[in-house]
Design a protein around this motif. Structure first.
Motif, PDB file in Angstrom:
ATOM      1  N   ARG A 166       0.814  -1.212   0.000  1.00 21.88           N
ATOM      2  CA  ARG A 166       0.000   0.000   0.000  1.00 21.88           C
ATOM      3  C   ARG A 166       0.854   1.271   0.000  1.00 21.88           C
ATOM      4  O   ARG A 166       0.686   2.153   0.840  1.00 21.88           O
ATOM      5  CB  ARG A 166      -0.916   0.010   1.227  1.00 21.88           C
ATOM      6  N   ASN A 167       1.791   1.300  -0.906  1.00 23.42           N
ATOM      7  CA  ASN A 167       2.713   2.431  -0.951  1.00 23.42           C
ATOM      8  C   ASN A 167       3.207   2.591  -2.376  1.00 23.42           C
ATOM      9  O   ASN A 167       3.770   1.669  -2.947  1.00 23.42           O
ATOM     10  CB  ASN A 167       3.895   2.123  -0.007  1.00 23.42           C
ATOM     11  N   ILE A 168       2.996   3.778  -2.947  1.00 18.74           N
ATOM     12  CA  ILE A 168       3.372   3.960  -4.350  1.00 18.74           C
ATOM     13  C   ILE A 168       4.878   4.144  -4.527  1.00 18.74           C
ATOM     14  O   ILE A 168       5.353   4.266  -5.641  1.00 18.74           O
ATOM     15  CB  ILE A 168       2.648   5.157  -5.003  1.00 18.74           C
ATOM     16  N   ALA A 219      -6.098  -2.566  -1.739  1.00 18.60           N
ATOM     17  CA  ALA A 219      -5.723  -1.151  -1.708  1.00 18.60           C
ATOM     18  C   ALA A 219      -6.570  -0.389  -0.692  1.00 18.60           C
ATOM     19  O   ALA A 219      -6.142   0.624  -0.152  1.00 18.60           O
ATOM     20  CB  ALA A 219      -5.860  -0.529  -3.093  1.00 18.60           C
ATOM     21  N   LEU A 220      -7.778  -0.876  -0.408  1.00 20.46           N
ATOM     22  CA  LEU A 220      -8.660  -0.193   0.550  1.00 20.46           C
ATOM     23  C   LEU A 220      -8.258  -0.445   1.994  1.00 20.46           C
ATOM     24  O   LEU A 220      -8.674   0.274   2.886  1.00 20.46           O
ATOM     25  CB  LEU A 220     -10.105  -0.664   0.371  1.00 20.46           C
ATOM     26  N   ASP A 261      -1.963   4.700  -0.561  1.00 22.46           N
ATOM     27  CA  ASP A 261      -1.762   5.729  -1.572  1.00 22.46           C
ATOM     28  C   ASP A 261      -2.580   5.490  -2.824  1.00 22.46           C
ATOM     29  O   ASP A 261      -2.788   6.393  -3.614  1.00 22.46           O
ATOM     30  CB  ASP A 261      -0.291   5.735  -2.013  1.00 22.46           C
ATOM     31  N   ILE A 262      -2.982   4.232  -3.018  1.00 24.73           N
ATOM     32  CA  ILE A 262      -3.632   3.912  -4.280  1.00 24.73           C
ATOM     33  C   ILE A 262      -5.111   4.149  -4.106  1.00 24.73           C
ATOM     34  O   ILE A 262      -5.782   3.483  -3.328  1.00 24.73           O
ATOM     35  CB  ILE A 262      -3.328   2.460  -4.663  1.00 24.73           C
ATOM     36  N   MET A 299     -15.002   1.802  -5.614  1.00 30.41           N
ATOM     37  CA  MET A 299     -14.975   1.190  -4.292  1.00 30.41           C
ATOM     38  C   MET A 299     -16.317   0.548  -3.967  1.00 30.41           C
ATOM     39  O   MET A 299     -16.375  -0.578  -3.471  1.00 30.41           O
ATOM     40  CB  MET A 299     -14.609   2.270  -3.270  1.00 30.41           C
ATOM     41  N   VAL A 300     -17.413   1.252  -4.267  1.00 31.23           N
ATOM     42  CA  VAL A 300     -18.738   0.726  -3.952  1.00 31.23           C
ATOM     43  C   VAL A 300     -19.003  -0.546  -4.759  1.00 31.23           C
ATOM     44  O   VAL A 300     -19.518  -1.536  -4.236  1.00 31.23           O
ATOM     45  CB  VAL A 300     -19.822   1.798  -4.218  1.00 31.23           C
TER      46      VAL A 300
END
Lengths: 336, 273
Positions: free
Chosen positions: A82-84, A220-221, B109-110, B117-118
């Motif tokens: 989770r890091n660009i 990513a969430l 970050d992404i 997302m939904v």
């Protein structure tokens, strides 16, 4: 647009070089090779044919696969941590693979397996590096970005030192030279027989990543969100890291460690098409392939007849972007 | 294979009408982090009401309990039960087709857009080979309209305000069409307007919900069942009027309490003893 672009870059990569080959000759040579062109080529075309078939085509096709593979690996690694700022080179995966490859070249173990012995050794190095980086930075679920990057850089240094030490200890001149090639990264030694395994690995890994698109989106969430969507995030992350390490090991074993493609390309791809992996992955693969072929073209021709190692060029181009991203990153963290 | 991924066709309204399905309970949960026992023999009965509020002071184990309820944390001892069956017998994907979870964890970050997302709420039901169907898109659209984020659908999550983000997360949970939604302190860091807007959305949902709630007054007003945690165990569970007694709150939170009735709901004001 991207597909014709890739084809164009590839053609340019084949045509340009110390001996420029006109596109008309190129089409006739390809026609001849595929069996529907002229049967006799004549002396000039015959010498061009030699260049095209023995060096240019394998080099360009290998370069495309390498670029695509590195870009895919970059995309996936960035989601996993989770890091660009993450990419195979910065996380030490490439250095690990290089160290593994160097050990195999210098001390000859795994040589009974041919190309795959080298790849296997590179894979072991890549896995060792990523396990070490993840263990040190203490990433279970959410990674602390700074710690992760620092751990990656420290492990990179360590493995580079280890590679250097192996070169120092081994005495052999030719071994040392080919290890140097690995550390700088180059497509100079591209051969036909490398194409099939490399392309196969890149295409298969890319296909698996693509089928994982929504899992990667979910990851990513956040880990909780992925779990809510039915994904066991830590288990998935381990599996994906394994596949990334394998992909990088294969790529590094044919091209040496070429940095920053995995950083730059996903960034550009996300700017172009958004963050959804069903799009980002194929776009990154095409962009990465084209970019590396183009970079190799520059590396071959800019200082002709001398050849600039490709890894030096990609680092020169990639590090400014890294600096920009780091700067932005800091500013954003300070705001929140 | 694709057919296995699809749940029986039912409308969003039908979700809560499944009777007993999607009921969580916990039996004798024990969980320690680095020597500190956070849950101590915690037992939670299946919820009777539509909106179950979990309240309790800091460190009483609210978020830890929630983590156990959706399988993010594995208790050292005891069992979480989903519809009477041990939760650990369900695969993560099976759980995802029954429960949706909204926590405060931030992504990285992404950044996806709200709509992307939904739509992911449909991912437990869609084979990786397939694109989202028209029905998946319709469900996502319906959920975004219901939570009032439809006009934000092309915005990036990172650009949203806290309240907008929370509503988008709830839209994702609704799109999942779960039997039950778990929420961890959904009103954290929100202003008063959004606190009430979010709690109205949750208590008005056609789904059963379990909400970890920091604010006793919000819990008393919007939940129809309350669980009070204290020192890693449940010390009361039942309707708000029966559970939120002055003596109990004073003991658990170590404050003095005054009770008021506002618009028919029990409300409290506090001061230190």
């Amino acid at each position: 647009m991207l597909v014709p672009g890739s084809v164009l870059v590839t053609a340019a990569g084949i045509a340009a070089g110390p001996v420029p080959i006109p596109l008309s000759s190129l089409t006739r040579i390809l026609g001849h090779e595929l069996g529907f062109g002229p049967a006799e080529l004549g002396a000039e075309l015959e010498s061009h044919r030699n260049i095209v078939m023995s060096t240019r085509i394998p080099r360009v096709l290998l370069g495309f696969a390498v670029g695509a593979g590195l870009a895919l690996a970059g995309c996936v690694v960035q989601v996993l941590v989770r890091n660009i700022l993450a990419e195979p080179y910065l996380l030490g995966i490439s250095s690990g693979a290089t160290a593994g490859a160097a050990a195999s070249i210098l001390f000859g173990y795994g040589s009974a397996l041919g190309v795959w012995g080298l790849t296997g050794s590179a894979f072991a190095g890549a896995i060792a590096a990523i396990v070490l980086v993840l263990a040190v930075s203490g990433i279970g679920g959410t990674a602390n970005s700074t710690r992760l990057i620092l751990a990656g850089i420290a492990v990179s240094f360590m493995l580079a030192a280890l590679t250097n030490f192996m070169v120092f200890a081994s005495q052999g001149q030719s071994g040392a030279r080919s290890v140097l090639f690995w550390m700088l990264g180059s497509l100079q030694q591209a051969r036909w027989e490398q194409l099939a395994p490399t392309w196969l690995t890149v295409v298969l890994a890319g296909a698996v990543f693509w089928l994982w698109s929504r899992r990667l989106d979910a990851l990513a969430l956040g880990d909780d969100a992925s779990r809510s969507l039915g994904i066991d995030a830590p288990a998935f992350r381990r599996l994906a890291f394994l596949l990334v390490a394998f992909l990088v090991a294969v790529v590094v074993s044919v091209s040496g460690s070429i940095g920053f493609v995995g950083l730059v390309v996903p960034h550009l791809a996300r700017r172009a098409v958004g963050a959804v992996h069903r799009l980002v992955l194929p776009v990154s693969a095409l962009m990465g392939g084209s970019l590396l072929v183009a970079a190799d073209l520059v590396a071959r021709t800019a200082f002709a007849p001398r050849e600039l190692p490709l890894g030096i060029l990609t680092a020169l181009l990639g590090t400014p972007l890294l600096l920009i991203l780091v700067h932005r990153f800091n500013r954003r963290r300070n705001e929140t | 294979m694709a057919a296995d991924h699809r749940e029986p066709d039912r409308s969003q309204a039908g979700a809560a009408a499944d009777g007993g399905a999607g009921l969580l309970a916990a039996k004798d949960l024990d969980l320690a982090f680095g020597g500190t026992r956070v849950l101590r023999g915690l037992t939670l009965s299946p919820q009777q009401g539509r909106t179950l509020g979990i309240v309790g002071p800091n460190g009483s184990g609210k978020s830890t309990l929630l983590g156990c309820l959706f399988g993010a944390l594995r208790p050292d001892a005891g069992e979480v039960l989903l519809d009477g069956e041990p939760l650990r017998r369900f695969s993560q994907a099976e759980i995802a087709r029954r429960l949706a979870v909204v926590t405060q964890q931030q992504g990285g970050d992404i950044d996806l857009t709200v709509q992307e997302m939904v739509l992911l709420g449909r991912s437990p039901f869609v084979s990786p080979w397939r694109a989202y169907s028209a029905r998946d898109r319709a469900l996502a659209q319906e959920a975004m309209e219901h939570t009032g984020v439809a006009q934000l659908r092309h915005r990036l999550l990172g650009e949203l305000s806290g309240g907008e983000r929370q509503r988008a997360l709830i839209a994702r949970a609704l799109t999942q069409q779960p039997q039950l939604i778990l929420l961890d302190e959904p009103t954290n860091h929100l202003d008063i307007h959004y606190q009430h807007a979010i709690m109205t959305l949750i208590s008005g949902a056609r789904h059963r919900c379990i909400v970890v709630c920091h604010d006793l007054n919000l819990a008393a007003r919007y939940c129809d069942e309350i669980v009070v945690l204290h020192q890693g165990g449940v010390i009361a569970q039942g309707p708000p009027d029966a559970v939120l007694r002055r003596a109990l709150i004073e003991e658990v939170y170590r404050v003095r309490v005054r009770e008021h009735h506002v618009d028919g709901a029990l409300q409290f004001s506090f001061r230190l003893p």
